[in-house]
Write a protein that holds these residues in place. Structure first.
Motif, PDB file in Angstrom:
ATOM      1  N   GLY A   1       0.801  -1.213   0.000  1.00 34.27           N
ATOM      2  CA  GLY A   1       0.000   0.000   0.000  1.00 34.27           C
ATOM      3  C   GLY A   1       0.832   1.259   0.000  1.00 34.27           C
TER       4      GLY A   1
ATOM      5  N   ALA B   1      -7.510   5.168   9.682  1.00 34.74           N
ATOM      6  CA  ALA B   1      -7.957   4.262   8.616  1.00 34.74           C
ATOM      7  C   ALA B   1      -8.010   2.842   9.156  1.00 34.74           C
ATOM      8  CB  ALA B   1      -7.023   4.337   7.419  1.00 34.74           C
TER       9      ALA B   1
ATOM     10  N   GLY C   1      -6.890   0.067   6.350  1.00 36.54           N
ATOM     11  CA  GLY C   1      -6.025   0.779   5.413  1.00 36.54           C
ATOM     12  C   GLY C   1      -4.958   1.532   6.169  1.00 36.54           C
ATOM     13  N   GLN C   2      -4.315   2.474   5.482  1.00 36.91           N
ATOM     14  CA  GLN C   2      -3.276   3.277   6.117  1.00 36.91           C
ATOM     15  C   GLN C   2      -3.309   4.697   5.563  1.00 36.91           C
ATOM     16  OE1 GLN C   2       0.640   1.788   5.193  1.00 36.91           O
ATOM     17  NE2 GLN C   2       0.064   1.330   3.096  1.00 36.91           N
TER      18      GLN C   2
ATOM     19  N   VAL D   1      -5.639   7.891   1.671  1.00 33.12           N
ATOM     20  CA  VAL D   1      -5.733   6.589   2.329  1.00 33.12           C
ATOM     21  C   VAL D   1      -5.445   5.531   1.272  1.00 33.12           C
ATOM     22  CG1 VAL D   1      -7.350   4.937   3.389  1.00 33.12           C
ATOM     23  CG2 VAL D   1      -7.418   7.334   4.033  1.00 33.12           C
ATOM     24  N   SER D   2      -4.745   4.475   1.670  1.00 34.77           N
ATOM     25  CA  SER D   2      -4.526   3.348   0.756  1.00 34.77           C
ATOM     26  C   SER D   2      -4.700   2.042   1.512  1.00 34.77           C
ATOM     27  CB  SER D   2      -3.125   3.403   0.141  1.00 34.77           C
ATOM     28  OG  SER D   2      -2.152   2.961   1.065  1.00 34.77           O
ATOM     29  N   HIS D   3      -4.643   0.947   0.751  1.00 33.07           N
ATOM     30  CA  HIS D   3      -4.622  -0.381   1.368  1.00 33.07           C
ATOM     31  C   HIS D   3      -3.302  -0.533   2.115  1.00 33.07           C
ATOM     32  CE1 HIS D   3      -2.669  -0.608  -2.517  1.00 33.07           C
ATOM     33  NE2 HIS D   3      -2.040  -1.698  -2.131  1.00 33.07           N
ATOM     34  N   LYS D   4      -3.198  -1.529   2.986  1.00 36.11           N
ATOM     35  CA  LYS D   4      -1.944  -1.717   3.725  1.00 36.11           C
ATOM     36  C   LYS D   4      -1.294  -3.060   3.467  1.00 36.11           C
ATOM     37  CE  LYS D   4      -4.235  -3.116   7.989  1.00 36.11           C
ATOM     38  NZ  LYS D   4      -4.421  -2.801   9.387  1.00 36.11           N
TER      39      LYS D   4
ATOM     40  N   ARG E   1     -10.203  -7.631   0.749  1.00 33.47           N
ATOM     41  CA  ARG E   1     -11.027  -7.080   1.837  1.00 33.47           C
ATOM     42  C   ARG E   1     -12.388  -6.672   1.312  1.00 33.47           C
ATOM     43  NH1 ARG E   1      -6.652  -4.555   1.244  1.00 33.47           N
ATOM     44  NH2 ARG E   1      -5.934  -4.856   3.353  1.00 33.47           N
TER      45      ARG E   1
ATOM     46  N   ILE F   1     -12.845  -0.646   3.568  1.00 35.66           N
ATOM     47  CA  ILE F   1     -11.877   0.166   4.303  1.00 35.66           C
ATOM     48  C   ILE F   1     -12.660   1.346   4.839  1.00 35.66           C
ATOM     49  CG2 ILE F   1      -9.880   1.704   4.125  1.00 35.66           C
ATOM     50  CD1 ILE F   1      -8.676  -0.212   2.100  1.00 35.66           C
TER      51      ILE F   1
END
Length: 132
Positions: A21, A90, A93-94, A105-108, A113, A116
């Motif tokens: 991410g 988040a 996410g991150q 914000v993005s996936h981690k 999933r 988010i």
């Protein structure tokens, strides 16, 4: 065949590098930069739902319409495509540094999933916006 193997290994290694991410470099273009895949051009496979959370903060939920998803990059933007407000939390996410910490914000990780959820604050921004 032996010459092709190192090249294939390099391509696979490069393609899997985004599972963390850590895609802050894509903030300006919002293009995922995958080797053989561009940004989604068909109707969005995601739903985005924002609701007032508490004291001027908003809970923004992104979820797959039909399937699970692996990757996400999301910003709040004004009509001129400028980043506005800040994400402060988040779940699933991150936060990313897109112009500033919490600008996106993005996936981690690369795990599929369903959703988010992020908490966003407009700071001093008032006006129309879109979550892109």
């Amino acid at each position: 065949m032996l010459v092709l193997l190192p090249m294939l290994t390099a391509l696979v290694g490069g393609a899997s590098a985004f599972s963390s991410g850590n895609v802050g470099w894509a903030c300006g273009t919002m293009n995922p930069g995958h080797l053989f895949q561009s940004a989604e051009r068909s109707p969005s496979p995601f739903e985005v739902y924002a609701e007032e959370y508490q004291d001027g903060y908003y809970l923004v939920t992104v979820f797959g319409r039909n399937d699970r998803f692996k990757g996400l990059l999301m910003q709040a933007q004004d009509p001129r495509d400028q980043i506005v407000g800040v994400f402060v939390q988040a779940e699933g996410g991150q936060l990313l540094d897109c112009s500033y910490e919490g600008g996106a914000v993005s996936h981690k990780d690369g795990n599929p999933r369903i959703e988010i959820r992020a908490v966003w604050h407009p700071n001093s921004y008032t006006g129309p916006l879109k979550f892109k």
